[in-house]
Write an enzyme that holds these catalytic residues in place. Structure first.
Site, PDB file in Angstrom:
ATOM      1  N   CYS A 122       0.801  -1.227   0.000  1.00 50.41           N
ATOM      2  CA  CYS A 122       0.000   0.000   0.000  1.00 50.41           C
ATOM      3  C   CYS A 122       0.834   1.278   0.000  1.00 50.41           C
ATOM      4  O   CYS A 122       0.369   2.322  -0.450  1.00 50.41           O
ATOM      5  CB  CYS A 122      -0.998   0.005   1.150  1.00 50.41           C
ATOM      6  SG  CYS A 122      -0.239   0.065   2.767  1.00 50.41           S
ATOM      7  N   CYS A 130      -3.482  -2.738  -0.721  1.00 48.94           N
ATOM      8  CA  CYS A 130      -2.378  -3.593  -0.277  1.00 48.94           C
ATOM      9  C   CYS A 130      -2.056  -4.710  -1.265  1.00 48.94           C
ATOM     10  O   CYS A 130      -1.413  -5.702  -0.914  1.00 48.94           O
ATOM     11  CB  CYS A 130      -2.688  -4.174   1.099  1.00 48.94           C
ATOM     12  SG  CYS A 130      -2.954  -2.896   2.348  1.00 48.94           S
ATOM     13  N   LYS A 195      -5.024  -8.630  11.863  1.00 50.45           N
ATOM     14  CA  LYS A 195      -4.973  -7.195  11.615  1.00 50.45           C
ATOM     15  C   LYS A 195      -6.369  -6.726  11.221  1.00 50.45           C
ATOM     16  O   LYS A 195      -6.954  -7.226  10.259  1.00 50.45           O
ATOM     17  CB  LYS A 195      -3.978  -6.898  10.497  1.00 50.45           C
ATOM     18  CG  LYS A 195      -3.948  -5.425  10.110  1.00 50.45           C
ATOM     19  CD  LYS A 195      -2.836  -5.117   9.145  1.00 50.45           C
ATOM     20  CE  LYS A 195      -2.905  -3.683   8.684  1.00 50.45           C
ATOM     21  NZ  LYS A 195      -1.834  -3.330   7.767  1.00 50.45           N
ATOM     22  N   ARG A 217     -10.342  -1.045   3.204  1.00 48.45           N
ATOM     23  CA  ARG A 217      -9.606  -2.302   3.346  1.00 48.45           C
ATOM     24  C   ARG A 217     -10.442  -3.413   3.999  1.00 48.45           C
ATOM     25  O   ARG A 217      -9.911  -4.423   4.418  1.00 48.45           O
ATOM     26  CB  ARG A 217      -8.356  -2.067   4.186  1.00 48.45           C
ATOM     27  CG  ARG A 217      -7.391  -1.053   3.624  1.00 48.45           C
ATOM     28  CD  ARG A 217      -5.964  -1.380   4.047  1.00 48.45           C
ATOM     29  NE  ARG A 217      -5.079  -0.239   4.115  1.00 48.45           N
ATOM     30  CZ  ARG A 217      -4.655   0.472   3.067  1.00 48.45           C
ATOM     31  NH1 ARG A 217      -5.064   0.157   1.853  1.00 48.45           N
ATOM     32  NH2 ARG A 217      -3.831   1.488   3.237  1.00 48.45           N
ATOM     33  N   GLU A 233      -7.227 -16.892  11.947  1.00 49.04           N
ATOM     34  CA  GLU A 233      -6.173 -16.219  11.170  1.00 49.04           C
ATOM     35  C   GLU A 233      -4.789 -16.602  11.703  1.00 49.04           C
ATOM     36  O   GLU A 233      -3.869 -16.894  10.936  1.00 49.04           O
ATOM     37  CB  GLU A 233      -6.333 -14.689  11.258  1.00 49.04           C
ATOM     38  CG  GLU A 233      -7.363 -14.094  10.322  1.00 49.04           C
ATOM     39  CD  GLU A 233      -6.893 -14.052   8.871  1.00 49.04           C
ATOM     40  OE1 GLU A 233      -5.788 -14.525   8.571  1.00 49.04           O
ATOM     41  OE2 GLU A 233      -7.653 -13.541   8.027  1.00 49.04           O
ATOM     42  N   LYS A 248      -3.158  -6.476  15.863  1.00 47.93           N
ATOM     43  CA  LYS A 248      -3.055  -5.056  15.535  1.00 47.93           C
ATOM     44  C   LYS A 248      -4.438  -4.500  15.194  1.00 47.93           C
ATOM     45  O   LYS A 248      -5.149  -5.138  14.427  1.00 47.93           O
ATOM     46  CB  LYS A 248      -2.137  -4.907  14.325  1.00 47.93           C
ATOM     47  CG  LYS A 248      -2.000  -3.495  13.829  1.00 47.93           C
ATOM     48  CD  LYS A 248      -1.256  -3.467  12.528  1.00 47.93           C
ATOM     49  CE  LYS A 248      -1.266  -2.057  12.000  1.00 47.93           C
ATOM     50  NZ  LYS A 248      -0.760  -1.928  10.671  1.00 47.93           N
ATOM     51  N   SER A 274      -0.693   4.054  15.073  1.00 47.14           N
ATOM     52  CA  SER A 274      -0.575   5.512  14.973  1.00 47.14           C
ATOM     53  C   SER A 274      -1.702   6.269  15.684  1.00 47.14           C
ATOM     54  O   SER A 274      -1.453   7.239  16.388  1.00 47.14           O
ATOM     55  CB  SER A 274      -0.516   5.913  13.500  1.00 47.14           C
ATOM     56  OG  SER A 274      -1.650   5.447  12.795  1.00 47.14           O
ATOM     57  N   TYR A 313       5.285   3.779  18.597  1.00 45.20           N
ATOM     58  CA  TYR A 313       5.937   5.054  18.288  1.00 45.20           C
ATOM     59  C   TYR A 313       6.443   5.732  19.554  1.00 45.20           C
ATOM     60  O   TYR A 313       7.213   6.684  19.485  1.00 45.20           O
ATOM     61  CB  TYR A 313       4.949   5.964  17.535  1.00 45.20           C
ATOM     62  CG  TYR A 313       4.443   5.306  16.267  1.00 45.20           C
ATOM     63  CD1 TYR A 313       5.231   5.295  15.111  1.00 45.20           C
ATOM     64  CD2 TYR A 313       3.221   4.628  16.238  1.00 45.20           C
ATOM     65  CE1 TYR A 313       4.792   4.656  13.964  1.00 45.20           C
ATOM     66  CE2 TYR A 313       2.777   3.989  15.090  1.00 45.20           C
ATOM     67  CZ  TYR A 313       3.566   4.004  13.960  1.00 45.20           C
ATOM     68  OH  TYR A 313       3.139   3.356  12.829  1.00 45.20           O
TER      69      TYR A 313
END
Ligand code: PBG
Length: 326
Positions: A122, A130, A195, A217, A233, A248, A274, A313
């Site tokens: 992506c 993606c 995810k 997505r 998954e 995530k 983020s 982060y």
């Protein structure tokens, strides 16, 4: 035996007692620091949606990796933003792509920080999806080859581990096979196994300029309502050869982290994404919360839920509080 015989406050009376009975201890070594690398030299631009996080050219990325290492961090997750995007994301698997060049530079100077690469299309596709688009939708099986090629090119350039984040079915198996055939059987795969299609990625997409041009997505990332599906998954990724599994985002998915930890014995990572970061920053900047304490509480909660690896982060700030590696 209950009150007044049992008094739980006895062991909360002093810091020494609290430390003695602490169940969860965060360490600098648990943290993975994500970084964004861009073309050019001497570039260091703050990402508007993520205060304190920068896009850096390769030369300054090398310096930042050194700084992270000096704070005791042992792993970086590298994202690339290419010069140009096209509809097949060719910048992603180009031997001379931004991530590949960055890896070679970093590795020529630094050998004691694990370089993990995000493997996805992506950041490299003009449409921001993606994978390869066919008939208006992301074509799963055609995308697999490109993801595997991307992984192999990262390994060749010096990546210590690859981390596919695309959510195509079968990608871990395809990557494992290509790495093995290509001569990299020792490079592990950290799979973004569960995810979710999350609004918490908003600030990242501004950073990577990877917002899908059409649609969203939800056709490949998971529905936030599901937890049993997350287990399926992860199970599939493990069968295909994932070495480390991931949930995530992290903060709204602590129950998924806990479920994964109870179900599997693989090392488990969680991505404090983020949006989770930027909310804390924004509230901190406005003086609405005690930013440092909220940050540490969030990171501790992710570890308490069962993740031993936390991608965040906040890594440098947290490392400053926690101290170097033990
Ligand atoms: C690439 C990728 C994304 C993130 C990590 N890898 C964006 C997305 O899926 O839209 C999100 C990271 C973050 O929000 O911090 N697919």
């Amino acid at each position: 035996m209950s009150f007044p015989i049992t008094r739980l406050r006895r062991l909360r009376r002093s810091k020494q007692f609290r430390d003695l009975v602490k169940e969860t201890q965060l360490h600098t070594g648990d943290l993975v620091y994500p970084m964004f690398v861009v073309p050019g030299t001497g570039v260091r631009e703050e990402i508007g949606s993520m205060p304190g996080i920068f896009r850096r050219s390769i030369d300054l990325t090398v310096e930042e990796v050194k700084e992270a290492r000096d704070l005791g961090l042992r792993a970086v997750l590298l994202f690339g933003i290419p010069e140009e995007k096209d509809d097949v994301g060719s910048g992603g698997y180009d031997e001379d792509g931004i991530v590949q060049r960055a890896l070679r530079e970093i590795k020529s100077e630094i050998d004691d920080v694990l370089m993990i690469t995000d493997v996805c299309m992506c950041e490299y596709t003009s449409h921001g999806h993606c994978g390869i688009i066919k008939d208006g939708t992301v074509d799963n099986d055609e995308t697999l080859t490109l993801l595997a090629q991307t992984s192999l090119s990262h390994a060749k350039a010096g990546a210590d581990m690859v981390a596919p984040s695309d959510m195509m079915d079968g990608r871990v198996g395809a990557i494992r096979e290509m790495l093995d055939v290509g001569g990299y059987p020792d490079i592990p795969i950290m799979s973004y196994s569960a995810k979710y299609a999350s609004a918490f990625y908003g600030p990242f997409r501004k950073a990577a300029d990877s917002t899908p041009e059409f649609g969203d997505r939800r056709g490949y990332q998971m529905d936030p309502s599901n937890v049993r599906e997350a287990i399926r998954e992860i199970e599939l990724d493990i069968e295909e050869g994932a070495d480390i599994i991931m949930v995530k985002p992290a903060l709204s998915y602590l129950d998924v982290i806990r479920a994964a930890r109870e179900e599997f014995d693989h090392p488990l990572a969680a991505y404090n994404v983020s949006g989770e970061y930027s909310m804390v920053k924004a509230a901190g900047m406005q003086g609405l919360i005690d930013e440092q304490r909220v940050m540490m509480e969030i990171l501790t909660s992710i570890k308490r839920a069962g993740a031993e690896i936390i991608i965040t982060y906040h890594a440098k700030e947290a490392a400053k509080i926690l101290g170097g590696l033990d």
